[in-house]
Write an enzyme that holds these catalytic residues in place. Sequence first.
Site, PDB file in Angstrom:
ATOM      1  N   HIS A  71      86.453  54.253 125.723  1.00  0.00           N
ATOM      2  CA  HIS A  71      86.521  54.759 124.351  1.00  0.00           C
ATOM      3  C   HIS A  71      87.495  53.879 123.557  1.00  0.00           C
ATOM      4  O   HIS A  71      88.513  53.434 124.089  1.00  0.00           O
ATOM      5  CB  HIS A  71      86.983  56.220 124.346  1.00  0.00           C
ATOM      6  CG  HIS A  71      86.789  56.877 123.014  1.00  0.00           C
ATOM      7  ND1 HIS A  71      87.639  56.656 121.956  1.00  0.00           N
ATOM      8  CD2 HIS A  71      85.831  57.727 122.571  1.00  0.00           C
ATOM      9  CE1 HIS A  71      87.205  57.346 120.911  1.00  0.00           C
ATOM     10  NE2 HIS A  71      86.109  58.001 121.259  1.00  0.00           N
ATOM     11  N   GLU A 100      79.931  52.983 119.145  1.00  0.00           N
ATOM     12  CA  GLU A 100      80.845  53.690 118.248  1.00  0.00           C
ATOM     13  C   GLU A 100      81.672  52.680 117.447  1.00  0.00           C
ATOM     14  O   GLU A 100      82.696  52.195 117.938  1.00  0.00           O
ATOM     15  CB  GLU A 100      81.815  54.550 119.061  1.00  0.00           C
ATOM     16  CG  GLU A 100      81.170  55.629 119.872  1.00  0.00           C
ATOM     17  CD  GLU A 100      82.151  56.748 120.120  1.00  0.00           C
ATOM     18  OE1 GLU A 100      81.937  57.837 119.570  1.00  0.00           O
ATOM     19  OE2 GLU A 100      83.147  56.530 120.827  1.00  0.00           O
ATOM     20  N   SER A 110      81.780  59.795 113.126  1.00  0.00           N
ATOM     21  CA  SER A 110      81.607  60.677 111.969  1.00  0.00           C
ATOM     22  C   SER A 110      80.216  61.310 111.902  1.00  0.00           C
ATOM     23  O   SER A 110      79.664  61.510 110.810  1.00  0.00           O
ATOM     24  CB  SER A 110      81.946  59.934 110.667  1.00  0.00           C
ATOM     25  OG  SER A 110      83.318  59.578 110.658  1.00  0.00           O
ATOM     26  N   ASN A 165      83.029  65.242 122.335  1.00  0.00           N
ATOM     27  CA  ASN A 165      84.253  64.631 122.877  1.00  0.00           C
ATOM     28  C   ASN A 165      85.453  65.376 122.295  1.00  0.00           C
ATOM     29  O   ASN A 165      85.753  65.245 121.116  1.00  0.00           O
ATOM     30  CB  ASN A 165      84.302  63.144 122.494  1.00  0.00           C
ATOM     31  CG  ASN A 165      85.579  62.481 122.974  1.00  0.00           C
ATOM     32  OD1 ASN A 165      86.292  63.015 123.843  1.00  0.00           O
ATOM     33  ND2 ASN A 165      85.878  61.299 122.436  1.00  0.00           N
ATOM     34  N   LYS A 225      88.448  64.823 122.999  1.00  0.00           N
ATOM     35  CA  LYS A 225      89.648  63.949 122.988  1.00  0.00           C
ATOM     36  C   LYS A 225      90.825  64.725 123.583  1.00  0.00           C
ATOM     37  O   LYS A 225      90.621  65.544 124.484  1.00  0.00           O
ATOM     38  CB  LYS A 225      89.950  63.456 121.578  1.00  0.00           C
ATOM     39  CG  LYS A 225      88.723  62.908 120.868  1.00  0.00           C
ATOM     40  CD  LYS A 225      89.083  62.162 119.628  1.00  0.00           C
ATOM     41  CE  LYS A 225      87.836  61.850 118.832  1.00  0.00           C
ATOM     42  NZ  LYS A 225      87.956  60.636 118.051  1.00  0.00           N
ATOM     43  N   GLU A 269      89.686  54.488 121.525  1.00  0.00           N
ATOM     44  CA  GLU A 269      91.084  54.967 121.499  1.00  0.00           C
ATOM     45  C   GLU A 269      91.813  54.531 122.765  1.00  0.00           C
ATOM     46  O   GLU A 269      93.002  54.221 122.727  1.00  0.00           O
ATOM     47  CB  GLU A 269      91.104  56.494 121.317  1.00  0.00           C
ATOM     48  CG  GLU A 269      90.707  56.873 119.891  1.00  0.00           C
ATOM     49  CD  GLU A 269      89.994  58.213 119.744  1.00  0.00           C
ATOM     50  OE1 GLU A 269      90.025  59.016 120.691  1.00  0.00           O
ATOM     51  OE2 GLU A 269      89.400  58.446 118.677  1.00  0.00           O
ATOM     52  N   GLY A 314      86.187  59.204 113.294  1.00  0.00           N
ATOM     53  CA  GLY A 314      87.158  60.076 112.642  1.00  0.00           C
ATOM     54  C   GLY A 314      87.460  59.729 111.191  1.00  0.00           C
ATOM     55  O   GLY A 314      88.401  60.259 110.602  1.00  0.00           O
TER      56      GLY A 314
END
Length: 252
Positions: free
Chosen positions: A94, A166, A212, A8, A10, A96, A172
Amino acid sequence: MKKLIISNWKMNYGPIKAGAWIRAFRRERLPKDVDIAVAVPFVSLPAARASLGRASIPALSAQDCFWAEEGAYTGEISASMLHEFGTEMCLVGHSERRAFCGETDDMIAKKAGSLQAHNIVPVICVGDTAVQRKKGEHMKVVKAQVAAAIAMLKADTKIPFVIAYEPVWAIGSGKPCVPQDARDMHVAIRGVLAKKFGATTSEKIRIIYGGSVDTRNILEYMTTMGIDGALVGGASLDPRNFGLLCRAAVPA
Ligand code: PEP
């Protein structure tokens, strides 16, 4: 079940860097028994496709779509447009996007349904926050996210779907979820799938882990029962490192 690893990007890499990434990744030696895909920003999809040439690895994925066919939705890209382009997969939900764009379970369900209707594999991202886990609510939260997201999906079709677990606190952060905890969540997610589609069918749906994942821990996830692959952000931004990660995903 064949494992799946998705990179990904992003909001990284415009067309120039996207083309270079694909060309560099194409030089990597890759394991044969793993499906590999890369989730690319919309504007970089054509450059990624051009750099792929006739190659089909990695498969191209988008990172989001809109659920309506066409019309007055300024700034959006529909699943039918992605199909016309030839995208094979698309991430939806996602964390985010849930956090920064206010995406709800209902929106994610409609996006996933539209993707499947247009022969694109939806990769539905779900996950708990640190607060939810601390309160012991993580299983309930994630199971509800999954149940809502699959509302419009079919399992008896040639276009499957993928669930990406996730945990928000692992993305991250350099603090991955312990594989055994991820496995417990995957078992719970498969239970939700079994309730709707039956146990046999639920076994055929890939549930992958993200948060991660790197070259050092990928093998542990890939060899943990019930984990069918990985969604990788930071560790996939360098094409050589992602190649290394893909090779590290299979036992030597
Ligand atoms: C992600 O972007 O979905 C992700 C898992 O990121 P990272 O690997 O950097 O945690």
